[in-house]
Design a protein around this motif. Structure first.
Motif, PDB file in Angstrom:
ATOM      1  N   LYS A 148       6.387 -16.752  13.132  1.00 16.04           N
ATOM      2  CA  LYS A 148       6.735 -17.487  14.410  1.00 16.04           C
ATOM      3  C   LYS A 148       5.574 -17.972  14.934  1.00 16.04           C
ATOM      4  CE  LYS A 148      10.239 -15.607  16.737  1.00 16.04           C
ATOM      5  NZ  LYS A 148      10.931 -14.837  17.265  1.00 16.04           N
ATOM      6  N   ALA A 149       4.492 -17.155  15.202  1.00 16.10           N
ATOM      7  CA  ALA A 149       3.215 -17.580  15.971  1.00 16.10           C
ATOM      8  C   ALA A 149       2.689 -18.905  15.180  1.00 16.10           C
ATOM      9  CB  ALA A 149       2.388 -16.538  16.144  1.00 16.10           C
TER      10      ALA A 149
ATOM     11  N   LEU B  28       4.401 -15.450  26.404  1.00 15.34           N
ATOM     12  CA  LEU B  28       3.300 -15.102  27.010  1.00 15.34           C
ATOM     13  C   LEU B  28       2.055 -16.186  26.957  1.00 15.34           C
ATOM     14  CD1 LEU B  28       3.416 -11.241  27.266  1.00 15.34           C
ATOM     15  CD2 LEU B  28       3.814 -13.159  28.995  1.00 15.34           C
ATOM     16  N   ALA B  29       1.744 -16.201  25.526  1.00 18.16           N
ATOM     17  CA  ALA B  29       0.496 -17.065  25.052  1.00 18.16           C
ATOM     18  C   ALA B  29       0.769 -18.489  25.522  1.00 18.16           C
ATOM     19  CB  ALA B  29       0.295 -16.962  23.628  1.00 18.16           C
ATOM     20  N   GLU B  30       1.993 -18.979  25.426  1.00 16.87           N
ATOM     21  CA  GLU B  30       2.317 -20.586  25.750  1.00 16.87           C
ATOM     22  C   GLU B  30       2.321 -20.602  27.207  1.00 16.87           C
ATOM     23  OE1 GLU B  30       5.239 -21.865  21.932  1.00 16.87           O
ATOM     24  OE2 GLU B  30       6.009 -20.617  23.660  1.00 16.87           O
ATOM     25  N   THR B  31       3.005 -19.871  28.044  1.00 18.88           N
ATOM     26  CA  THR B  31       3.309 -19.790  29.540  1.00 18.88           C
ATOM     27  C   THR B  31       2.068 -19.398  30.146  1.00 18.88           C
ATOM     28  OG1 THR B  31       5.552 -19.124  29.166  1.00 18.88           O
ATOM     29  CG2 THR B  31       4.650 -19.267  31.255  1.00 18.88           C
ATOM     30  N   PHE B  32       1.127 -18.321  29.951  1.00 14.17           N
ATOM     31  CA  PHE B  32       0.205 -18.022  30.729  1.00 14.17           C
ATOM     32  C   PHE B  32      -1.384 -18.386  30.151  1.00 14.17           C
ATOM     33  CE2 PHE B  32       3.688 -15.342  31.802  1.00 14.17           C
ATOM     34  CZ  PHE B  32       3.583 -15.356  33.275  1.00 14.17           C
ATOM     35  N   GLY B  33      -1.168 -18.839  28.793  1.00 15.96           N
ATOM     36  CA  GLY B  33      -2.343 -19.233  28.341  1.00 15.96           C
ATOM     37  C   GLY B  33      -3.432 -17.910  27.970  1.00 15.96           C
TER      38      GLY B  33
ATOM     39  N   LEU C 117       0.215 -20.883  17.319  1.00 13.95           N
ATOM     40  CA  LEU C 117      -0.445 -19.943  18.393  1.00 13.95           C
ATOM     41  C   LEU C 117      -1.309 -19.056  17.510  1.00 13.95           C
ATOM     42  CD1 LEU C 117       2.827 -19.345  20.410  1.00 13.95           C
ATOM     43  CD2 LEU C 117       0.765 -20.549  21.135  1.00 13.95           C
ATOM     44  N   GLU C 118      -2.532 -18.609  18.107  1.00 13.89           N
ATOM     45  CA  GLU C 118      -3.353 -17.616  17.647  1.00 13.89           C
ATOM     46  C   GLU C 118      -3.098 -16.404  18.159  1.00 13.89           C
ATOM     47  OE1 GLU C 118      -7.315 -18.744  17.740  1.00 13.89           O
ATOM     48  OE2 GLU C 118      -7.178 -20.732  16.692  1.00 13.89           O
ATOM     49  N   ILE C 119      -2.257 -15.524  17.732  1.00 12.17           N
ATOM     50  CA  ILE C 119      -1.842 -14.060  18.162  1.00 12.17           C
ATOM     51  C   ILE C 119      -1.875 -13.375  17.291  1.00 12.17           C
ATOM     52  CG2 ILE C 119       0.036 -12.868  19.133  1.00 12.17           C
ATOM     53  CD1 ILE C 119       1.516 -15.402  20.203  1.00 12.17           C
ATOM     54  N   GLU C 120      -2.503 -11.932  17.443  1.00 16.20           N
ATOM     55  CA  GLU C 120      -2.795 -10.964  16.525  1.00 16.20           C
ATOM     56  C   GLU C 120      -1.712 -10.067  16.360  1.00 16.20           C
ATOM     57  OE1 GLU C 120      -6.676  -8.294  15.247  1.00 16.20           O
ATOM     58  OE2 GLU C 120      -6.078  -8.299  17.385  1.00 16.20           O
TER      59      GLU C 120
END
Length: 248
Positions: free
Chosen positions: A81-82, A57-62, A87-90
């Motif tokens: 993985k993030a 979701l982060a990569e595809t939709f920003g 990727l900055e995912i909490e």
């Protein structure tokens, strides 16, 4: 890991499967689009598992994504993985029945193939609570066909802890949580496709790993129970669906 459970066995056997739901990332994209996820969205992924969907979701939709899962093992796996993908995912450890967030926090709240394992009404109310007014909330999950035998439903509940609804039953739960404009999409064809895909992905070695782990943990009786659960999931009484609603 407690009693014999196909679900727990696949999650903990470390057989290289990153996406633990039918439809893969294709159904994740479809759910995201139905929930109107966009670049400015703040998204909560409930029971985020390995983090594969959150990263997608982060990569595809920003969008800005937060994942919450009860399993510390899964959280650590998702964080690694993030980080590897930059990727900055909490990712937070937390209970879907008591989400660790203030009300009206997220633009979209999703959960993939997990709510059937929970106290469904409570989890859906919690997801709705943390959604902002006007936000969309959606899941995809197992659905019983209307003619599913009660004995089979009971068997699945006892063995796997899963208590799916019919597609209409899921809609009623969303309605009961105060969501509006609720839609359902029948994706039952994905069950058989996913079963075949998993068998292809894990191969003979993966099957043997699952077989011997079940035998070691639970003995012949436990292995028989696992095989019975597998037959239920492959039966014509089990379907799959997407359910999406909007918070007023």
């Amino acid at each position: 890991m407690s009693g014999p459970s196909l679900e727990k066995l696949i999650e903990n056997a470390d057989i290289g499967i990153e996406i633990l739901h039918p439809g893969g990332l294709g159904i994740t994209r479809e759910l995201a689009e139905l929930c109107h996820i966009a670049r400015d969205s703040r998204v909560l992924d409930v029971a985020s598992g390995t983090g594969e969907s959150a990263c997608f979701l982060a990569e595809t939709f920003g969008c800005r994504v937060t994942g919450v899962d009860l399993s510390g093992f899964m959280i650590e796996r998702a964080r690694r993985k993030a980080s590897e993908r930059g990727l900055e995912i909490e990712f937070l450890e937390g209970n879907a029945h008591e989400l660790p967030f203030e009300a009206h926090t997220f633009n979209a709240v999703i959960s993939e193939c997990t709510v059937c394992l929970l106290d469904k009404e409570r989890a859906i109310r919690e997801m709705a609570r943390v959604a902002r007014s006007g936000a969309y909330m959606g899941i995809h999950d197992i659905c019983w066909k209307s003619d599913a035998p009660q004995s089979m439903k009971q068997r699945l509940a006892e063995a796997e802890g899963e208590r799916p609804e019919t597609l209409q039953g899921w809609k009623w739960l969303f309605d009961g949580a105060g969501l509006i404009d609720v839609i359902t999409v029948d994706k039952s064809e994905l069950i058989r496709q996913w079963s075949n895909e998993v068998e292809r992905m894990i191969g003979f070695a993966g099957k043997m790993k699952i077989f011997f782990k079940a035998l070691r943990l639970w003995g012949p009786g436990g292995l028989a129970a696992i095989l019975k659960s597998e037959r239920i999931f492959k039966s014509p009484y089990v379907g799959y669906g997407i359910i999406v609603g909007r918070k007023p």
